[in-house]
Design an enzyme around this catalytic site. Structure first.
Site, PDB file in Angstrom:
ATOM      1  N   ASP A  89       0.860  -1.181   0.000  1.00  0.00           N
ATOM      2  CA  ASP A  89       0.000   0.000   0.000  1.00  0.00           C
ATOM      3  C   ASP A  89       0.897   1.232   0.000  1.00  0.00           C
ATOM      4  O   ASP A  89       1.474   1.598   1.020  1.00  0.00           O
ATOM      5  CB  ASP A  89      -0.892   0.021   1.242  1.00  0.00           C
ATOM      6  CG  ASP A  89      -2.014  -1.010   1.198  1.00  0.00           C
ATOM      7  OD1 ASP A  89      -1.894  -1.995   0.446  1.00  0.00           O
ATOM      8  OD2 ASP A  89      -3.000  -0.841   1.939  1.00  0.00           O
ATOM      9  N   LYS A 153      -6.965   3.562  -3.025  1.00  0.00           N
ATOM     10  CA  LYS A 153      -7.278   3.542  -1.592  1.00  0.00           C
ATOM     11  C   LYS A 153      -7.432   4.969  -1.088  1.00  0.00           C
ATOM     12  O   LYS A 153      -6.668   5.858  -1.472  1.00  0.00           O
ATOM     13  CB  LYS A 153      -6.159   2.816  -0.841  1.00  0.00           C
ATOM     14  CG  LYS A 153      -6.297   2.798   0.671  1.00  0.00           C
ATOM     15  CD  LYS A 153      -5.131   2.044   1.309  1.00  0.00           C
ATOM     16  CE  LYS A 153      -5.126   2.182   2.825  1.00  0.00           C
ATOM     17  NZ  LYS A 153      -3.961   1.495   3.445  1.00  0.00           N
ATOM     18  N   LYS A 182     -10.333   0.417  -2.048  1.00  0.00           N
ATOM     19  CA  LYS A 182     -10.141   0.166  -0.625  1.00  0.00           C
ATOM     20  C   LYS A 182     -10.453   1.441   0.144  1.00  0.00           C
ATOM     21  O   LYS A 182      -9.890   2.497  -0.128  1.00  0.00           O
ATOM     22  CB  LYS A 182      -8.708  -0.284  -0.325  1.00  0.00           C
ATOM     23  CG  LYS A 182      -8.433  -0.507   1.172  1.00  0.00           C
ATOM     24  CD  LYS A 182      -7.027  -1.037   1.414  1.00  0.00           C
ATOM     25  CE  LYS A 182      -6.708  -1.124   2.903  1.00  0.00           C
ATOM     26  NZ  LYS A 182      -5.348  -1.656   3.169  1.00  0.00           N
TER      27      LYS A 182
END
Length: 222
Positions: A89, A153, A182
């Protein structure tokens, strides 16, 4: 709806101890969460604790501000993967995006994407929506699509706010290809989780995974 399969069980506190991390791994194995997401220094421990469990190992990169150079982000991601990370991430350089340098941001995401995909790993791109307007969110949707990153995300949890349902609606508005979504930051209850999933999220980043699946009171702000 099996909420557990959506949860990246997250613990990114700067003061996290080995005991804290092991407890999160134990919870992830017990509840069969999608992954455990930790800072890079904790990846070897998480990989050891989760071995054979089916729960993925996730590491953040360029966290939490995204201000590392591209070379450092690449080195950080490569080391995390070598230490057992299945998913990365990464945080974009928000300042470069805000000043209009989309080429810099795209080149950085593309480089991280190439590194991760060459090693068979997933890349999630944290764009920190709390600092962005709709036009900038649209630009990041395009960049995620163009680079082939696996997820977009919302948040690090260290910005002025976490995810909002409007963030997800904007992602759905501007994503034209099947990048996944996400949401992270501020997801504390089963109702929160179900709402984000209904909007189209494939993953949820939260430190309250156990409380969400048990229906008990959340303890963590992130």
């Amino acid at each position: 709806m099996e909420l557990n399969q959506y949860i990246d069980h997250t613990y990114l506190k700067p003061f996290a101890t080995a005991g804290d991390i092991v407890r999160r791994c134990d919870e992830a194995k017990q509840y069969r969460f999608a992954s455990v997401c930790v800072n890079p220094c904790n990846v070897p421990l998480v990989a050891k604790e989760l071995a054979g469990s089916g729960v993925k190992v996730c590491s953040v990169v360029g966290f939490p501000f995204g201000t590392h150079t591209t070379a450092i982000k690449l080195a950080e991601a490569a080391e995390a993967i070598e230490n057992g990370a299945d998913e990365i991430d990464m945080v974009i350089n928000v300042g470069r995006l805000l000043e209009g340098d989309q080429e810099y941001v795209q080149a950085e995401v593309a480089a991280l994407c190439e590194l991760c995909h060459n090693r068979g790993k997933l890349l999630k791109v944290i764009i920190e929506t709390c600092y962005l307007n709709e036009e900038q969110i649209a630009a990041m949707c395009r960049i995620v699509e163009d680079t082939g990153a696996d997820f977009i995300k919302t948040s690090t949890g260290y910005g002025t706010r976490g995810a909002s349902q409007e963030d997800i609606r904007l992602f759905r508005k501007y994503l034209k290809k099947p990048a996944k979504i996400k949401a992270s930051g501020g997801i504390r209850t089963a109702a929160d989780a179900k709402a984000y999933i209904a909007l189209g999220c494939s993953r949820l980043g939260t430190s309250n995974g156990r409380e969400i699946v048990e229906g008990t009171e959340a303890k963590e702000a992130y």
